[in-house]
Design a protein around this motif. Structure first.
Motif, PDB file in Angstrom:
ATOM      1  N   ALA A 194      -1.107   6.805  10.253  1.00 35.33           N
ATOM      2  CA  ALA A 194      -1.340   7.867   9.257  1.00 35.33           C
ATOM      3  C   ALA A 194      -0.041   8.573   8.864  1.00 35.33           C
ATOM      4  CB  ALA A 194      -2.354   8.870   9.799  1.00 35.33           C
ATOM      5  N   ALA A 195       0.911   8.677   9.793  1.00 34.89           N
ATOM      6  CA  ALA A 195       2.141   9.426   9.495  1.00 34.89           C
ATOM      7  C   ALA A 195       2.924   8.793   8.337  1.00 34.89           C
ATOM      8  CB  ALA A 195       3.016   9.516  10.745  1.00 34.89           C
ATOM      9  N   LEU A 196       3.086   7.462   8.353  1.00 36.58           N
ATOM     10  CA  LEU A 196       3.876   6.836   7.285  1.00 36.58           C
ATOM     11  C   LEU A 196       3.117   6.826   5.945  1.00 36.58           C
ATOM     12  CD1 LEU A 196       6.571   5.595   6.493  1.00 36.58           C
ATOM     13  CD2 LEU A 196       5.705   3.354   7.157  1.00 36.58           C
ATOM     14  N   LEU A 197       1.792   6.701   6.017  1.00 37.10           N
ATOM     15  CA  LEU A 197       1.014   6.771   4.768  1.00 37.10           C
ATOM     16  C   LEU A 197       1.170   8.175   4.162  1.00 37.10           C
ATOM     17  CD1 LEU A 197      -2.325   4.822   5.481  1.00 37.10           C
ATOM     18  CD2 LEU A 197      -0.159   3.969   4.686  1.00 37.10           C
ATOM     19  N   GLU A 238       8.369   0.992   1.954  1.00 33.41           N
ATOM     20  CA  GLU A 238       7.944  -0.398   2.172  1.00 33.41           C
ATOM     21  C   GLU A 238       8.945  -1.137   3.065  1.00 33.41           C
ATOM     22  OE1 GLU A 238       5.124  -1.709   1.518  1.00 33.41           O
ATOM     23  OE2 GLU A 238       5.528  -3.829   1.921  1.00 33.41           O
ATOM     24  N   VAL A 239      10.229  -0.875   2.857  1.00 39.30           N
ATOM     25  CA  VAL A 239      11.265  -1.536   3.664  1.00 39.30           C
ATOM     26  C   VAL A 239      11.175  -1.040   5.108  1.00 39.30           C
ATOM     27  CG1 VAL A 239      13.786  -1.705   3.954  1.00 39.30           C
ATOM     28  CG2 VAL A 239      12.761  -2.067   1.698  1.00 39.30           C
ATOM     29  N   LEU A 240      10.937   0.251   5.266  1.00 39.01           N
ATOM     30  CA  LEU A 240      10.793   0.792   6.621  1.00 39.01           C
ATOM     31  C   LEU A 240       9.546   0.232   7.317  1.00 39.01           C
ATOM     32  CD1 LEU A 240      11.940   4.071   7.937  1.00 39.01           C
ATOM     33  CD2 LEU A 240       9.602   3.454   8.499  1.00 39.01           C
ATOM     34  N   HIS A 241       8.470   0.145   6.568  1.00 43.61           N
ATOM     35  CA  HIS A 241       7.222  -0.434   7.097  1.00 43.61           C
ATOM     36  C   HIS A 241       7.471  -1.883   7.540  1.00 43.61           C
ATOM     37  CE1 HIS A 241       3.125  -1.979   7.147  1.00 43.61           C
ATOM     38  NE2 HIS A 241       3.307  -2.677   6.054  1.00 43.61           N
ATOM     39  N   THR A 242       8.220  -2.628   6.723  1.00 44.31           N
ATOM     40  CA  THR A 242       8.488  -4.035   7.055  1.00 44.31           C
ATOM     41  C   THR A 242       9.299  -4.138   8.356  1.00 44.31           C
ATOM     42  OG1 THR A 242       8.472  -4.534   4.700  1.00 44.31           O
ATOM     43  CG2 THR A 242       9.349  -6.234   6.143  1.00 44.31           C
ATOM     44  N   LEU A 277       0.802  -1.211   0.000  1.00 50.02           N
ATOM     45  CA  LEU A 277       0.000   0.000   0.000  1.00 50.02           C
ATOM     46  C   LEU A 277       0.849   1.282   0.000  1.00 50.02           C
ATOM     47  CD1 LEU A 277      -2.559   1.652   0.404  1.00 50.02           C
ATOM     48  CD2 LEU A 277      -2.424   1.137   2.838  1.00 50.02           C
ATOM     49  N   ARG A 278       1.875   1.321   0.860  1.00 49.02           N
ATOM     50  CA  ARG A 278       2.658   2.559   0.969  1.00 49.02           C
ATOM     51  C   ARG A 278       3.394   2.897  -0.325  1.00 49.02           C
ATOM     52  NH1 ARG A 278       1.448  -0.344   4.739  1.00 49.02           N
ATOM     53  NH2 ARG A 278       0.672   0.437   6.728  1.00 49.02           N
ATOM     54  N   PRO A 279       4.095   1.893  -0.955  1.00 45.25           N
ATOM     55  CA  PRO A 279       4.724   2.237  -2.245  1.00 45.25           C
ATOM     56  C   PRO A 279       3.701   2.611  -3.325  1.00 45.25           C
ATOM     57  CG  PRO A 279       5.124  -0.081  -1.668  1.00 45.25           C
ATOM     58  CD  PRO A 279       4.529   0.575  -0.465  1.00 45.25           C
TER      59      PRO A 279
END
Ligand code: GRG
Length: 296
Positions: A184-187, A77-81, A50-52
């Motif tokens: 919400a911040a990372l999105l 995406e890597v940070l989210h993971t 979703l983020r990328p």
């Protein structure tokens, strides 16, 4: 309602991102191989990307070439993971299942999972640093954007509030604060980085920021709803987890029906804020609609 062409857009874009991630991440055979296997195991476990996708769709909405936003898309995406790997650890949320597979620490052990998260966090900045600077946004702006969101003021701060709130009854306002920081911040940053990579005007970045904040909160409310209404098999992560650990959630505070209504209102608000992009913002618009109706 998701159309067949939008479903194809989602799956084509996710594949495009996966190919880029494969190019950016260290190969498994690079020593020490265990950490690189753990990183790839976690990143290629089948997330929604979703983020990328938001990052690339924001670049498109701003009229830019999406390839320019690809390093930023992979970085988020890597940070989210990393955040998922650490969140699943026994000392955090203690989960055995993520993205339909045993969690990183279940396969590689706790120590390796801590290091895997650390390595993914660091790798995210290495990938982001491969973004081409633009006349408006130099490299420091990209780095600051991601660092601010992933640090103690937002992502980690949200996790701290979440940990400290366990077993306590939180107010709706406190829960919103956690959801904004954790989700919400990372999105929002994903959208902003995509726009920055194509040299978008500050006005466009502002519109995307408003979009991300409303969409992000709606996304987390839906996530809270799915935790109580969906099965572990469909979610690919342990269902009913929030209630089991007495975590404050939207449905627990305002009820399921009101949660659904609030998510719908926030989604409308998000859609309204990107009207300025016209046809170019169509994928963002469809994404907001898709996320409201998602089942996993
Ligand atoms: C730094 C340990 C640490 C935590 C920071 C982001 C976060 C706080 C924890 C991760 C777990 C969590 C519940 C985050 C909330 C956001 C959320 C719903 C994440 C799941 O995102 P999806 O549904 O996941 O996009 P996939 O697997 O599809 O990428």
């Amino acid at each position: 309602m998701s159309t067949p062409s939008f479903t194809k857009y989602l799956s084509d874009t996710a594949k495009h991102v996966d190919r880029a991630l494969d190019g950016f991440l260290p190969k498994e055979k690079i020593a020490p191989t265990t950490i690189h296997k753990a990183m790839r195991y976690s990143v290629f476990a089948g997330g929604k990307r979703l983020r990328p996708i938001l990052c690339l769709a924001a670049a498109e909405a701003c009229g830019g070439e999406i390839e320019r936003a690809m390093p930023a898309a992979c970085a988020v995406e890597v940070l989210h993971t990393y955040s998922l790997v650490h969140d699943d650890l026994p000392c955090m949320d203690d989960d055995d299942l993520r993205r339909g597979r045993p969690t990183c620490h279940k396969v590689f052990g706790d120590g390796m999972a801590v290091l895997c998260g650390d390595a993914l966090l660091t790798e995210a900045f290495l990938i982001l640093a491969q973004t081409m600077q633009t006349p408006r946004y130099r490299m420091d702006a990209f780095i600051k954007e991601l660092a601010l969101t992933s640090g103690s003021r937002h992502l980690i701060g949200g996790q701290v509030m979440d940990l400290e709130g366990e077993g306590k009854s939180l107010t709706k306002a406190q829960l919103i604060l956690i959801h904004k920081a954790k989700t919400a911040a990372l999105l929002t940053t994903s959208l902003r980085l995509g726009a920055m990579a194509v040299n978008a005007t500050p006005a466009k970045i502002e519109a995307l920021t408003t979009f991300g904040q409303s969409l992000g909160l709606a996304f987390q409310i839906i996530d809270d709803i799915l935790d109580v209404t969906q099965s572990t098999e469909v979610l690919g992560k342990t269902a009913g987890k929030d209630a089991n650990v007495a975590k404050a959630t939207y449905p627990a505070i305002v009820g399921l029906e009101k949660s659904r209504k609030e998510a719908a209102v926030l989604t409308q608000k998000a859609m309204h804020s990107i009207a300025v992009f016209g046809k170019k913002g169509e994928h963002l618009h469809q994404l907001a609609d898709f996320l409201l109706g998602r089942e996993y």
